[in-house]
Enzyme design. Structure first.
Site, PDB file in Angstrom:
ATOM      1  CB  SER A 226      -7.995   3.363   2.914  1.00 44.37           C
ATOM      2  OG  SER A 226      -6.951   3.652   3.781  1.00 44.37           O
TER       3      SER A 226
ATOM      4  CB  SER B 290      -8.344   1.099   5.689  1.00 41.44           C
ATOM      5  OG  SER B 290      -8.759   2.281   6.000  1.00 41.44           O
TER       6      SER B 290
ATOM      7  CE  LYS C 243      -3.971   1.819   2.666  1.00 39.18           C
ATOM      8  NZ  LYS C 243      -4.442   1.993   3.692  1.00 39.18           N
TER       9      LYS C 243
END
Lengths: 98, 489
Positions: free
Chosen positions: B159, B183, B84
């Site tokens: 996210s 997330s 990420k």
């Protein structure tokens, strides 16, 4: 304390938060944040006078280490992401302008 | 016995390790195959922000050379991992999904990245995310929305949307995400994969671009609990460079996977299954109850009475911490700057023009809630609610070993549906935020599909540091079901 609508001023908070927002953006945020603040304010329904706050679980508070120099970044590495630099320092506009 | 691309990218970690051990495919070929899948699929999905293929091939080549020379190769040798973009990777842009860091190249690797490289894993790509991890839909204002591979008109969730999509679309067998209020778990649920939020302190945050320091955790994402466990093993453990990391050695999370669930007590909060939760999600929970009962677990009615205040508490605490963490993005040090004649306007314009709407909302909210005269009523009160939520879990987890429920009230919503209604977006986090507030571990794993073909995620929560039990339970469920093996068309 008075109602949230009287208190939250988008303009004042934007200044504190260093956000140069347009009048339109401020108006939009004022509305959105008034609604959000109304919602989060529901936590004040609870009587929490006897409750200790909890800020997250950590094993140790302020752990320290020996004061020995460890290898770190070189100046070149540290300044590699500088928007503007003289090779030694980050360079920024003057505080009071030109 | 050659495999075609499609077969190779569908293998799990064990399969990919065996290919290398048996000399059927090299690490270089494996990495090349997943890279090709990214090239084929990313235009339509937008899951990946950056790749450094040369560096990835170099890492893979090193693994092949070590293996050929008879040297030890690590537990994830030659296995690609997507990282990420809020996790720092030396030499590769790490943007946190923001324009304010769009050209930022970290001079160091995050601890988790160092550990991955030491295990022989190959950093394949950086994945897309909601800006500064603030969001539940990955509808990013700067870099575009991530599309759900099960239905391109739907959100991936966020996210860690890019990471979740990368895994289910077979761009990578493993991914790292981060979880502050859900997330990892929510996009895992929306995309039909398995994602673990470890206990707070289990995984080092050194090199994680901070959103909310008392809530953030990096965690593993993969299709199966077995592979999540493998990744958890590599990234977990104390780190002197993160003073909030727990002083306890990481367990071997794979060791308990095959343990029987007979006698384990699983709690269900019936009042979490009422109004607002989609009927098909409730069905999936009920079906899961039947599966766990068939495995010998005892289902117990339990309660987490302060859940109704959790979202409000979270949407005070997280923005407060974020307002502090994001103060450093001022145009001075991190590549992006909007010029001005004086320093104050440089700060103000850089931040106003380079942060997106949701980030500005939360910075404003947090700044206000911490400001003089309001701190007690908002931040302190929310922190007291946080104590009550923690106590709810302490009490419940005395009577049960695990708490089972839906990860989210509904399956993935449509792109554009909630982006202008922040409050509705926040309320969708009702089942995930409490685990972050309390610090306990939680896992989301596939539990079915809606009639519309969208994945449904189930969540298990456990006592602090009992990730092994979460993985054990999820794996036992995955031996009885095949939701986690399904693949989007």
């Amino acid at each position: 304390m008075t109602e949230s609508q009287d208190r939250f001023s988008a303009e004042k908070v934007a200044r504190l938060a260093r956000l140069d927002l347009s009048a339109d953006d401020l108006k939009q945020l004022q509305g959105e944040l008034d609604r959000i603040l109304d919602f989060v304010n529901e936590i004040n329904e609870l009587d929490l006078s006897q409750v200790e706050p909890f800020f997250g679980a950590v094993d140790s508070i302020n752990p320290i280490r020996e004061d020995q120099v460890q290898p770190g970044l070189t100046r070149e590495q540290a300044l590699a992401n500088a928007p503007d630099s003289d090779g030694e320092f980050y360079r920024v506009p003057p505080v009071f302008g030109n | 016995m050659k495999l075609n691309l499609d077969e190779l990218i569908n293998l799990d970690v064990r399969g990919l390790l065996k290919l290398q051990e048996q000399g059927i495919a090299s690490a270089v070929e494996i990495v090349g195959s997943f890279h090709k899948q990214i090239e084929q699929e990313n235009d339509s999905l937008n899951a990946i922000l950056a790749t450094d293929f040369d560096s990835a091939i170099q890492q893979a080549r090193q693994v092949d050379e070590n293996r050929a020379a008879g040297k030890a190769v690590g537990s994830l040798a030659g296995i690609p991992v997507v990282v990420k973009d809020c996790i720092c990777t030396q030499g590769i842009t790490s943007t946190a999904g923001s324009k304010i860091l769009e050209r930022f190249v970290p001079p160091y690797d995050a601890t988790v990245v160092e550990r991955l490289k030491a295990s022989g894993a190959v950093i394949l790509a950086k994945s897309h995310m909601d800006e500064f991890a603030m969001g539940g839909s990955n509808e990013n204002p700067h870099f575009g929305a991530v599309h759900n591979p099960w239905n391109h008109d739907c959100v991936s969730g966020g996210s860690s949307g890019g990471s979740a999509v990368a895994v289910v679309a077979r761009m990578s067998p493993l991914a790292l995400g981060s979880d502050t209020g859900g997330s990892i778990r929510q996009p895992a649920a929306f995309c039909g994969i398995t994602g673990l939020k470890p206990t707070y302190g289990r995984v080092s945050r050194f090199g994680l671009i901070a959103f909310a320091s008392s809530l953030d955790q990096i965690g593993p994402m993969a299709r199966s609990a077995v592979d999540v466990a493998r990744l958890a093993n590599v990234i977990s453990g104390p780190d002197k460079r993160d003073s909030t990391s727990a002083n306890r050695a990481a367990a071997d999370f794979s060791a308990e996977l095959e343990t029987s669930l007979a006698g384990k007590r699983i709690g269900i909060c019936t009042d979490h299954l009422g109004k607002g939760v989609a009927a098909q999600v409730v069905d999936a929970v009920n079906q899961a109850v039947a599966v766990f009962e068939s495995l010998g677990a005892e289902i117990v009615e339990t309660g987490l009475p302060h859940t109704k205040y959790a979202v409000a508490a979270y949407y005070l605490i997280a923005p407060c911490e974020a307002s502090s963490n994001l103060a450093r993005y001022d145009g001075v040090r991190y590549t992006t700057r909007v010029d001005a004649a004086d320093l104050g306007h440089m700060y103000g314009r850089t931040r106003a023009q380079c942060f997106g709407a949701e980030v500005k909302r939360r910075i404003m909210l947090g700044t206000f809630a911490l400001s003089s005269g309001y701190y007690d009523q908002f931040y302190l009160q929310a922190s007291k609610v946080r104590r009550l939520i923690k106590q709810d879990y302490d009490k419940a987890l005395e009577r049960v070993d695990l708490i089972l429920g839906p990860t989210t009230p509904t399956a993935a919503f449509r792109i554009g549906e909630l982006i202008d209604d922040p409050l509705s977006m926040y309320l969708a986090d009702v089942f995930t935020v409490s685990a972050n507030l309390a610090g306990i571990p939680a896992i989301s794993f596939p539990g079915g599909f809606t009639d519309g073909g969208l994945p449904i995620g189930l969540q298990l929560q456990a006592r602090s540091f009992e990730e092994s039990l979460l993985l054990n339970a999820a794996h036992q469920f995955q031996l009885q079901t095949d939701w986690h093996q399904r693949r989007p068309a």
